[in-house]
Design an enzyme around this catalytic site. Structure first.
Site, PDB file in Angstrom:
ATOM      1  CG  MET A   1      -2.127  -0.858   1.002  1.00  0.00           C
ATOM      2  SD  MET A   1      -3.466  -0.649   2.371  1.00  0.00           S
ATOM      3  CE  MET A   1      -2.782  -1.045   3.633  1.00  0.00           C
ATOM      4  CE  LYS A  44      -2.650  -1.602  11.817  1.00  0.00           C
ATOM      5  NZ  LYS A  44      -1.751  -0.531  11.043  1.00  0.00           N
ATOM      6  CE1 TYR A  55      -2.334  -5.233  11.676  1.00  0.00           C
ATOM      7  CE2 TYR A  55      -4.537  -5.784  11.772  1.00  0.00           C
ATOM      8  CZ  TYR A  55      -3.467  -5.125  11.116  1.00  0.00           C
ATOM      9  OH  TYR A  55      -3.703  -4.631  10.073  1.00  0.00           O
TER      10      TYR A  55
END
Length: 246
Positions: A18, A156, A152
């Site tokens: 990305m 996040k 994770y």
């Protein structure tokens, strides 16, 4: 005329996936970019591909001095800093009882502390530039939970919350801060995840460019009234409630 003509961006984790897609699109729309990553060969290759509009710097997002160097490169090479894309991230996982403390600390250091350090370093030059846009790449796991992915998920959610607190503090300086929440995107990090692991209403994973279009929007003045909010691109995944069929 490009949608980000004259803007200067720093992108962490910009060597592939990305991040590289974001860099290519921003440059194609008129921006100058500083690509930061720990993957030096890949990062230099992307910068070389983009020519005079890009520079590469070694950026370990857990290291404040690396952030200083990345931001200084943007200002010294291109005169200012308008956009920060906190894209760098890692993933790991384990059952709670076996989740190693060093793995927990590692993922929080990269995903969350790295994002904090980037924001902190970007504030002064963005104020000097008259404002800017900070884009925190979170995940749909910053909107929900997921077994095994505890570090994770926590990181996040933290990236999402940090965008909100920073947005409130920096609004008087015309600095906008938002979070992006991609679903399953086809990048090297997701190469081993099968397409049908999750039921995506649109029926497919996304390509990086589909996230990059949101980055472009948030980097541009088109999003001038958007701050402290979430932008979700997941093919409808989090809108669904798991259910049996047949």
């Amino acid at each position: 005329m490009g949608r980000v003509d004259g803007k200067v961006a720093v992108i962490s984790g910009g060597a592939r996936g990305m991040g590289a897609s974001h860099a290519r699109l921003l440059v194609s729309e008129g921006a100058k970019v500083v690509i930061g990553d720990v993957l030096d060969d890949e990062g230099k290759a992307v910068a070389d591909e983009l020519g005079d509009a890009a520079r590469y710097v070694h950026l370990d997002v857990t290291q404040p001095d690396d952030w200083k160097a990345a931001v200084s490169t943007a200002v010294q090479e291109y005169g200012k800093l308008n956009v920060l894309v906190n894209n760098a991230g890692i993933i790991n996982g384990s059952p709670l009882q076996k989740f190693k403390l060093d793995k927990w600390r590692q993922i929080l250091d990269v995903n969350l502390t790295g994002t904090f350090l980037g924001i902190r370093e970007a504030v002064e030059p963005m104020i000097a530039a008259g404002g800017g846009s900070i884009i925190n790449v979170s995940s749909i796991e910053g909107l929900r939970g997921a077994p095994w992915a505890h570090g994770y998920v926590a990181s996040k959610w933290g990236v999402r919350g940090l965008a909100k607190s920073a947005a409130l503090e920096l609004a008087p300086h015309n600095i906008r801060v938002n979070s992006l929440h991609p679903g399953l995107i086809r990048t090297p990090m997701t190469a081993n995840i099968p397409d049908d692991m999750v039921t995506i209403p649109l029926g497919r994973p996304a390509e990086p460019i589909e996230v990059s279009m949101f980055v472009l929007f948030l980097a541009s003045d088109e999003s001038s009234y958007a701050t402290g909010t979430e932008f979700v691109m997941d093919g409808g995944l989090v809108a669904d409630v798991p259910h049996k069929t047949g």
